[in-house]
Design a protein around this motif. Structure first.
Motif, PDB file in Angstrom:
ATOM      1  N   GLU A 181      96.525  68.125  73.061  1.00  0.00           N
ATOM      2  CA  GLU A 181      95.075  66.842  73.698  1.00  0.00           C
ATOM      3  C   GLU A 181      93.982  67.976  73.630  1.00  0.00           C
ATOM      4  OE1 GLU A 181      94.807  63.661  73.924  1.00  0.00           O
ATOM      5  OE2 GLU A 181      97.138  63.686  73.509  1.00  0.00           O
ATOM      6  N   LYS A 182      93.671  68.698  73.921  1.00  0.00           N
ATOM      7  CA  LYS A 182      92.363  69.387  73.553  1.00  0.00           C
ATOM      8  C   LYS A 182      92.487  70.231  71.850  1.00  0.00           C
ATOM      9  CE  LYS A 182      92.931  71.741  78.596  1.00  0.00           C
ATOM     10  NZ  LYS A 182      93.534  73.176  79.551  1.00  0.00           N
ATOM     11  N   VAL A 183      93.165  70.508  71.071  1.00  0.00           N
ATOM     12  CA  VAL A 183      93.085  70.904  69.976  1.00  0.00           C
ATOM     13  C   VAL A 183      92.938  69.308  69.018  1.00  0.00           C
ATOM     14  CG1 VAL A 183      93.861  71.327  68.097  1.00  0.00           C
ATOM     15  CG2 VAL A 183      94.693  72.698  70.003  1.00  0.00           C
ATOM     16  N   LYS A 184      93.274  68.774  69.752  1.00  0.00           N
ATOM     17  CA  LYS A 184      92.241  67.316  68.940  1.00  0.00           C
ATOM     18  C   LYS A 184      91.150  67.027  69.816  1.00  0.00           C
ATOM     19  CE  LYS A 184      97.200  64.868  68.702  1.00  0.00           C
ATOM     20  NZ  LYS A 184      97.391  63.766  68.678  1.00  0.00           N
ATOM     21  N   GLU A 185      91.134  67.442  70.990  1.00  0.00           N
ATOM     22  CA  GLU A 185      89.696  67.165  70.716  1.00  0.00           C
ATOM     23  C   GLU A 185      88.476  67.962  70.249  1.00  0.00           C
ATOM     24  OE1 GLU A 185      89.257  67.695  75.556  1.00  0.00           O
ATOM     25  OE2 GLU A 185      91.159  65.767  76.265  1.00  0.00           O
ATOM     26  N   LYS A 186      89.187  69.166  70.015  1.00  0.00           N
ATOM     27  CA  LYS A 186      87.948  70.291  69.682  1.00  0.00           C
ATOM     28  C   LYS A 186      87.482  69.605  67.893  1.00  0.00           C
ATOM     29  CE  LYS A 186      88.522  74.445  72.111  1.00  0.00           C
ATOM     30  NZ  LYS A 186      89.586  75.057  72.387  1.00  0.00           N
ATOM     31  N   ARG A 187      88.549  69.699  67.763  1.00  0.00           N
ATOM     32  CA  ARG A 187      88.700  68.767  65.681  1.00  0.00           C
ATOM     33  C   ARG A 187      87.680  67.335  66.034  1.00  0.00           C
ATOM     34  NH1 ARG A 187      94.848  69.113  64.514  1.00  0.00           N
ATOM     35  NH2 ARG A 187      95.386  71.258  63.828  1.00  0.00           N
ATOM     36  N   ALA A 188      87.610  66.776  67.567  1.00  0.00           N
ATOM     37  CA  ALA A 188      86.784  65.216  67.188  1.00  0.00           C
ATOM     38  C   ALA A 188      85.547  65.933  67.261  1.00  0.00           C
ATOM     39  CB  ALA A 188      87.085  64.581  68.213  1.00  0.00           C
ATOM     40  N   ALA A 189      85.473  66.875  68.586  1.00  0.00           N
ATOM     41  CA  ALA A 189      84.029  67.177  68.688  1.00  0.00           C
ATOM     42  C   ALA A 189      83.460  68.004  67.192  1.00  0.00           C
ATOM     43  CB  ALA A 189      84.179  68.239  69.670  1.00  0.00           C
ATOM     44  N   LYS A 190      84.184  68.805  66.532  1.00  0.00           N
ATOM     45  CA  LYS A 190      83.287  69.734  65.360  1.00  0.00           C
ATOM     46  C   LYS A 190      83.095  68.613  64.486  1.00  0.00           C
ATOM     47  CE  LYS A 190      84.886  72.936  62.364  1.00  0.00           C
ATOM     48  NZ  LYS A 190      85.986  74.516  62.104  1.00  0.00           N
ATOM     49  N   LYS A 191      84.323  67.555  63.972  1.00  0.00           N
ATOM     50  CA  LYS A 191      84.074  66.841  63.555  1.00  0.00           C
ATOM     51  C   LYS A 191      82.853  66.374  63.187  1.00  0.00           C
ATOM     52  CE  LYS A 191      86.309  62.960  60.572  1.00  0.00           C
ATOM     53  NZ  LYS A 191      87.440  61.795  60.738  1.00  0.00           N
ATOM     54  N   ALA A 192      82.758  65.406  64.575  1.00  0.00           N
ATOM     55  CA  ALA A 192      81.719  64.338  65.290  1.00  0.00           C
ATOM     56  C   ALA A 192      79.800  65.514  65.053  1.00  0.00           C
ATOM     57  CB  ALA A 192      81.746  64.340  66.715  1.00  0.00           C
ATOM     58  N   GLU A 193      80.303  67.195  64.828  1.00  0.00           N
ATOM     59  CA  GLU A 193      79.265  67.690  65.074  1.00  0.00           C
ATOM     60  C   GLU A 193      79.081  68.340  63.029  1.00  0.00           C
ATOM     61  OE1 GLU A 193      79.435  71.466  66.549  1.00  0.00           O
ATOM     62  OE2 GLU A 193      79.506  70.551  67.827  1.00  0.00           O
ATOM     63  N   GLU A 194      79.721  68.213  62.597  1.00  0.00           N
ATOM     64  CA  GLU A 194      79.779  67.981  61.097  1.00  0.00           C
ATOM     65  C   GLU A 194      78.726  66.709  60.338  1.00  0.00           C
ATOM     66  OE1 GLU A 194      83.456  69.100  59.471  1.00  0.00           O
ATOM     67  OE2 GLU A 194      83.426  71.188  60.284  1.00  0.00           O
ATOM     68  N   GLU A 195      79.494  65.681  61.152  1.00  0.00           N
ATOM     69  CA  GLU A 195      79.058  64.617  60.395  1.00  0.00           C
ATOM     70  C   GLU A 195      77.005  64.434  60.609  1.00  0.00           C
ATOM     71  OE1 GLU A 195      81.878  61.624  62.365  1.00  0.00           O
ATOM     72  OE2 GLU A 195      83.096  61.310  60.683  1.00  0.00           O
ATOM     73  N   LYS A 196      77.458  64.595  61.970  1.00  0.00           N
ATOM     74  CA  LYS A 196      75.721  64.488  62.647  1.00  0.00           C
ATOM     75  C   LYS A 196      75.190  65.472  62.295  1.00  0.00           C
ATOM     76  CE  LYS A 196      73.048  65.092  66.740  1.00  0.00           C
ATOM     77  NZ  LYS A 196      72.643  65.982  68.127  1.00  0.00           N
ATOM     78  N   ALA A 197      75.000  67.097  61.314  1.00  0.00           N
ATOM     79  CA  ALA A 197      74.668  67.568  60.172  1.00  0.00           C
ATOM     80  C   ALA A 197      74.261  66.904  59.353  1.00  0.00           C
ATOM     81  CB  ALA A 197      75.569  68.914  60.749  1.00  0.00           C
ATOM     82  N   ALA A 198      75.511  66.201  58.727  1.00  0.00           N
ATOM     83  CA  ALA A 198      75.261  66.136  57.574  1.00  0.00           C
ATOM     84  C   ALA A 198      74.229  64.597  57.350  1.00  0.00           C
ATOM     85  CB  ALA A 198      77.210  65.521  56.660  1.00  0.00           C
ATOM     86  N   LYS A 199      74.555  64.103  58.054  1.00  0.00           N
ATOM     87  CA  LYS A 199      73.060  62.414  58.448  1.00  0.00           C
ATOM     88  C   LYS A 199      71.896  63.636  58.707  1.00  0.00           C
ATOM     89  CE  LYS A 199      71.976  58.553  61.018  1.00  0.00           C
ATOM     90  NZ  LYS A 199      72.390  57.888  62.923  1.00  0.00           N
ATOM     91  N   GLN A 200      71.535  64.413  59.298  1.00  0.00           N
ATOM     92  CA  GLN A 200      70.482  65.299  59.087  1.00  0.00           C
ATOM     93  C   GLN A 200      69.753  65.418  58.352  1.00  0.00           C
ATOM     94  OE1 GLN A 200      70.906  67.786  62.373  1.00  0.00           O
ATOM     95  NE2 GLN A 200      70.844  66.366  63.766  1.00  0.00           N
ATOM     96  N   ARG A 201      70.672  66.022  56.929  1.00  0.00           N
ATOM     97  CA  ARG A 201      70.375  66.575  56.013  1.00  0.00           C
ATOM     98  C   ARG A 201      69.850  64.964  55.172  1.00  0.00           C
ATOM     99  NH1 ARG A 201      75.166  70.336  56.467  1.00  0.00           N
ATOM    100  NH2 ARG A 201      76.347  68.791  55.394  1.00  0.00           N
ATOM    101  N   ALA A 202      70.691  64.450  55.315  1.00  0.00           N
ATOM    102  CA  ALA A 202      70.651  63.026  54.334  1.00  0.00           C
ATOM    103  C   ALA A 202      69.370  62.436  54.439  1.00  0.00           C
ATOM    104  CB  ALA A 202      71.609  61.848  54.502  1.00  0.00           C
TER     105      ALA A 202
END
Length: 249
Positions: A181-202
């Motif tokens: 569960e902790k691994v999944k949470e970390k992956r989800a948080a990392k994905k959210a950060e990447e999506e946020k960064a991609a949105k900011q770049r766009a």
């Protein structure tokens, strides 16, 4: 090592290690990188592992102004520290570090490295204890006193009816589930950060498209790599709407 309370059904084993006999001052000289964020310093060091002769590169932090903040940092890396009874390999386990020693470590890279080397090794050591000790383990305890001396205690039983082994197995299943569960949470948080960064770049790219103008600058000492960096950055800007540009090197 002294083994006490041995009989046909249970035992307790106790081992103590002295801090002064295990720490070498030269260890802290192996730090390769230091970065600072306010008063907190992040050092990249080589930590010993539970396997003889094997080290790993790790980042440790020191320079905290209080024990509470330092403890939070340690618990983020080693969730079993000073949190009461937890489970390792299905065996009830406690890992406690004296607040007095934490206070010494939080501003001393040498002591902090010693502490983290041992904290990081505990899960592997617990696994070795479960697999190697007589009978079925019922308890594991790791304590670091105010001077950095480490005490390890284990309790076990021959578990004739298999009840304790079954309880340990159930705890281990739960333990593994929580890790997943902790691994999944970390992956989800990392994905959210990447999506946020991609949105900011766009969004930035869209702003540049509206004006058609852009200015890029870079400072360094290698004109070739600097130029390549500017070119790579300019590519992210949509070409059709450019009306002018000014690149400063």
């Amino acid at each position: 090592m002294a083994i006490t309370g041995i009989n046909n059904s249970s035992y307790t084993s106790y081992y103590a290690s002295n801090y002064k006999n295990t720490v070498k001052k030269t260890d802290s000289e192996k730090d390769s990188t230091n970065t600072k964020d306010g008063n907190v310093t992040t050092s990249t060091v080589e930590l010993k592992t539970s396997r003889p002769g094997v080290t790993k590169t790790e980042q440790i932090k020191t320079g905290y102004s209080n024990v509470n903040d330092y403890s939070k940092y340690l618990q983020e890396k080693y969730h079993y520290v000073n949190t009461g009874t937890t489970s390792m390999q299905g065996v009830p386990t406690t890992v406690s570090v004296s607040s007095a020693f934490l206070q010494k470590c939080m501003n001393d890279p040498e002591k902090a490295k010693y502490l983290e080397e041992n904290l990081a090794a505990i899960p592997d050591c617990a696994k070795s204890a479960v697999n190697g000790c007589l009978g079925t383990l019922t308890n594991l305890s790791y304590k670091v006193d105010e001077n950095g001396n480490i005490s390890v205690a284990i309790s076990g039983t021959n578990d004739p009816d298999g009840k304790i082994a079954k309880e340990n197995a159930e705890r281990k299943v739960k333990e593994n589930r929580e890790k997943e569960e902790k691994v999944k949470e970390k992956r989800a948080a990392k994905k959210a950060e990447e999506e946020k960064a991609a949105k900011q770049r766009a969004e930035k790219s869209a702003e540049r498209k509206e004006t058609g103008d852009y200015t890029l600058s870079i400072t360094g000492n290698d004109v070739k790599s600097m130029t390549q960096s500017l070119v790579a950055e300019s590519v992210s800007i949509s070409a059709p709407d450019r009306s002018s540009f000014d690149i400063k090197a």
